[in-house]
Design an enzyme around this catalytic site. Sequence first.
Site, PDB file in Angstrom:
ATOM      1  N   HIS A  48       0.820  -1.212   0.000  1.00  0.00           N
ATOM      2  CA  HIS A  48       0.000   0.000   0.000  1.00  0.00           C
ATOM      3  C   HIS A  48       0.853   1.260   0.000  1.00  0.00           C
ATOM      4  O   HIS A  48       0.477   2.268  -0.596  1.00  0.00           O
ATOM      5  CB  HIS A  48      -0.903  -0.016   1.236  1.00  0.00           C
ATOM      6  CG  HIS A  48      -1.974   1.022   1.223  1.00  0.00           C
ATOM      7  ND1 HIS A  48      -3.083   0.945   0.404  1.00  0.00           N
ATOM      8  CD2 HIS A  48      -2.113   2.167   1.927  1.00  0.00           C
ATOM      9  CE1 HIS A  48      -3.850   1.999   0.604  1.00  0.00           C
ATOM     10  NE2 HIS A  48      -3.291   2.754   1.517  1.00  0.00           N
ATOM     11  N   SER A  93      -8.111   4.634  -2.846  1.00  0.00           N
ATOM     12  CA  SER A  93      -9.007   3.559  -2.426  1.00  0.00           C
ATOM     13  C   SER A  93      -9.057   3.419  -0.910  1.00  0.00           C
ATOM     14  O   SER A  93      -8.101   3.745  -0.204  1.00  0.00           O
ATOM     15  CB  SER A  93      -8.530   2.231  -3.027  1.00  0.00           C
ATOM     16  OG  SER A  93      -7.226   1.928  -2.568  1.00  0.00           O
ATOM     17  N   HIS A  94     -10.197   2.927  -0.431  1.00  0.00           N
ATOM     18  CA  HIS A  94     -10.342   2.472   0.953  1.00  0.00           C
ATOM     19  C   HIS A  94     -11.148   1.180   0.923  1.00  0.00           C
ATOM     20  O   HIS A  94     -12.169   1.039   1.591  1.00  0.00           O
ATOM     21  CB  HIS A  94     -11.011   3.545   1.824  1.00  0.00           C
ATOM     22  CG  HIS A  94     -10.225   3.848   3.052  1.00  0.00           C
ATOM     23  ND1 HIS A  94     -10.786   4.034   4.286  1.00  0.00           N
ATOM     24  CD2 HIS A  94      -8.884   3.956   3.248  1.00  0.00           C
ATOM     25  CE1 HIS A  94      -9.841   4.276   5.189  1.00  0.00           C
ATOM     26  NE2 HIS A  94      -8.681   4.233   4.573  1.00  0.00           N
ATOM     27  N   HIS A  96     -10.340  -2.372   1.538  1.00  0.00           N
ATOM     28  CA  HIS A  96     -10.342  -3.352   2.624  1.00  0.00           C
ATOM     29  C   HIS A  96     -11.065  -2.823   3.867  1.00  0.00           C
ATOM     30  O   HIS A  96     -11.916  -3.516   4.434  1.00  0.00           O
ATOM     31  CB  HIS A  96      -8.903  -3.770   2.971  1.00  0.00           C
ATOM     32  CG  HIS A  96      -8.281  -4.701   1.978  1.00  0.00           C
ATOM     33  ND1 HIS A  96      -8.241  -4.434   0.641  1.00  0.00           N
ATOM     34  CD2 HIS A  96      -7.671  -5.905   2.139  1.00  0.00           C
ATOM     35  CE1 HIS A  96      -7.615  -5.432   0.017  1.00  0.00           C
ATOM     36  NE2 HIS A  96      -7.269  -6.339   0.903  1.00  0.00           N
ATOM     37  N   GLN A 239      -9.927   2.705  10.812  1.00  0.00           N
ATOM     38  CA  GLN A 239      -9.917   3.982  11.514  1.00  0.00           C
ATOM     39  C   GLN A 239     -11.330   4.487  11.783  1.00  0.00           C
ATOM     40  O   GLN A 239     -12.287   4.029  11.175  1.00  0.00           O
ATOM     41  CB  GLN A 239      -9.157   5.037  10.687  1.00  0.00           C
ATOM     42  CG  GLN A 239      -7.831   4.569  10.141  1.00  0.00           C
ATOM     43  CD  GLN A 239      -7.931   3.973   8.755  1.00  0.00           C
ATOM     44  OE1 GLN A 239      -8.899   3.303   8.425  1.00  0.00           O
ATOM     45  NE2 GLN A 239      -6.920   4.196   7.943  1.00  0.00           N
ATOM     46  N   GLN A 313      -7.464   9.435  12.530  1.00  0.00           N
ATOM     47  CA  GLN A 313      -7.766  10.384  11.463  1.00  0.00           C
ATOM     48  C   GLN A 313      -7.564  11.841  11.897  1.00  0.00           C
ATOM     49  O   GLN A 313      -7.319  12.135  13.059  1.00  0.00           O
ATOM     50  CB  GLN A 313      -9.208  10.173  11.010  1.00  0.00           C
ATOM     51  CG  GLN A 313      -9.444   8.812  10.393  1.00  0.00           C
ATOM     52  CD  GLN A 313      -8.726   8.650   9.067  1.00  0.00           C
ATOM     53  OE1 GLN A 313      -9.127   9.205   8.050  1.00  0.00           O
ATOM     54  NE2 GLN A 313      -7.650   7.882   9.069  1.00  0.00           N
TER      55      GLN A 313
END
Length: 720
Positions: A48, A93-94, A96, A239, A313
């Site tokens: 990643h 992308s997010h 997973h 998160q 975050q």
Amino acid sequence: MSTEPKITEELIASHGLSPDEYQRILEIIGREPSYTELGIFSAMWNEHCSYKSSKKWLRTLPVDGPQVICGPGENAGVIDIGDGQALVFKMESHNHPSYIEPYQGAATGMGGILRDVFTMGARPVAAMNSLSFGDPSHHKTRQLVNGVVEGVGGYGNCFGVPTVGGEVRFHPAYNGNCLVNAFAAGLADADKIFYSAASGIGMPVVYLGAKTGRDGVGGATMASAEFDDTIEEKRPTVQVGDPFTEKRLMEACQELMRTGAVISIQDMGAAGLTCSAIEMGDKGGLGVKLNLESVPQREENMTAYEMMLSESQERMLMVLNPELEAEARAVFVKWDLDFAIVGETIAEDRFLVLHNGEVKADLPLATLSGSAPEYDRPWVETPPAEPLEDVPGIDAIDGLRALISAPNYAGKQWVYEQYDSQVMADTVRVPGLGAGVIRVHGTDKLLAFTSDVTPRYVKANPQEGGKQAVAEAYRNLNSVGALALATTDNLNFGNPEKPEIMGQFVGAIKGIGEAVAALDMPIVSGNVSLYNETDGQGILPTPTIGAVGIIDHIDNLIGGEVRDGHVALVIGATEGHLGQSALLAEVFNREDGDAPHVDLALEKLNGEFIRNNRDLIKACSDLSDGGLALAAFEMAEIAGVGVSLDMDDTPTLFGEDQARYLVACNFDQAEALFVAAGQAGVAIFSVGRFGGDQVSFGAASAPLSELAATFRSAFADAVA
């Protein structure tokens, strides 16, 4: 160090490191790493963050052009839009996290992409998303769709950025691994872009924003692995987002940047404090020393390992001009956010991490950043598709009804009506009408945005499918009168260690590179998401293309609707290509044949024709999924006006030949377009007219109201 876990083969494997990679670590540092150091290497060397399987091929993409201010390598790409203004944008992308915890995964995907934009000094002005889910009947799909859409809307709406476009698709290949690709764009002064390279020795390294917790620890490593039946155990690696804190963080950063205190600034995204600190030091040719006891924490007794790998975050890292520390601190106190000096830049090539006076990591920074493994993965070319077997002819209206009642092609109002598309009051075209369009506030210019890919094309023929994704984005921009400027990509694939998957990736990259070069749309930012597999079953190859374009004056927007009496024209030749078509998939449950061929010279010729003659065009749509039939119906349905096409044969109505547009205009404008097309060498055909209250294809017809009711309800019926 005695309280830390012992380094074992199992621990190394759990950090996503191969035995060869661990041996490389031993050679670099000359000793066994501490537990914290192992975590740092894992964070920096996972797929990643390091792009270790894709770097070789990403370097082949065209990234330059006169409009490019900053290409790949920073938080986001930057292009010149004239008048001293710049557009900053990226897609990421997010996937997973969104499969594990749909709401927070999607919400924090939005938060991360917004930070990528405003960390460079831009104010976000538009967002899009591209979502891929499994079969609507799969037991997880409904939960995922509802959670993801709610997460995207919840974060974006609260932050206050308009969502102006996107796409939603369904296919069984995504049953075990949904895709959530988030796009954001922001405006900045071209001479006030902020970068991440640290400079100056002994400069304070400052932590900004929300406090650090244990959420997201190891998230980047998790995102670089396949799923299996232990998926529920990965929930703590997702998160938790707070859009109101992010809004305050953006305003504080914008104010901070005006003080002159910022030397460099970096979003704390994947791998959190580790990646942001190392990238800032490496780009500036400096070392970094961190004192973790100074890191603002919201949980007790956090270890060095947890703080370095947390992906909490709404956090940023900054190198500060020490002379302006008081002014900078006052800004963050005003916005009720943490401001803490957590380290300094150093002359030595070291990444030094201390916690309560104890050295937890002491690593060569430049080597740590620059020596990540780079693999030339074996790959095999995707074999040519078998010739398409005969496709039975069907009643044309029955074919249309099958498409508009399928969640893939039904109206997506249920999705985009949950998103605020009007916040900031500059949105000109809302979702559901093709490319999204916003005003550049205070000017006559408009910006257009679109997101496109057809994964079944890419699977059948990766190179043509990659070209087609770019070409469709180009057509969507032309359809509103916009000149395409640049692209960002989000390359979603399965396990690159499988040669056939790596072959899909290589083919798609070749096609994308060829298309962006031919259409003058360089790639200026992007993201690679690999290992999108569950129990060995990979997704469809999904290289999403996000594209931006400009309209120099609002009067040049092609933004009208069809009305009674308009002529229907097709720009571009129709041969009736049905391989891998929407009709084949939805009516016959077949995915065979080749992807349609993409003639890039023809794409450019026909696209320029549309823009050059936009004064003669009342409404325009590109022809893609569902061909002429679906495009004509959608244009009619939006306006509440019927449409009558002259033909009823399946290939002409549902073929998906490329480089084509459906245009609506008055009769005298149609005559002028025929003359202009003859002069330009462009194929043009009259195919019917708009008007009445029926949808008619040849002799087959049905009431528009009946079809519209199906179109507007089918998506919600399937997943809401």
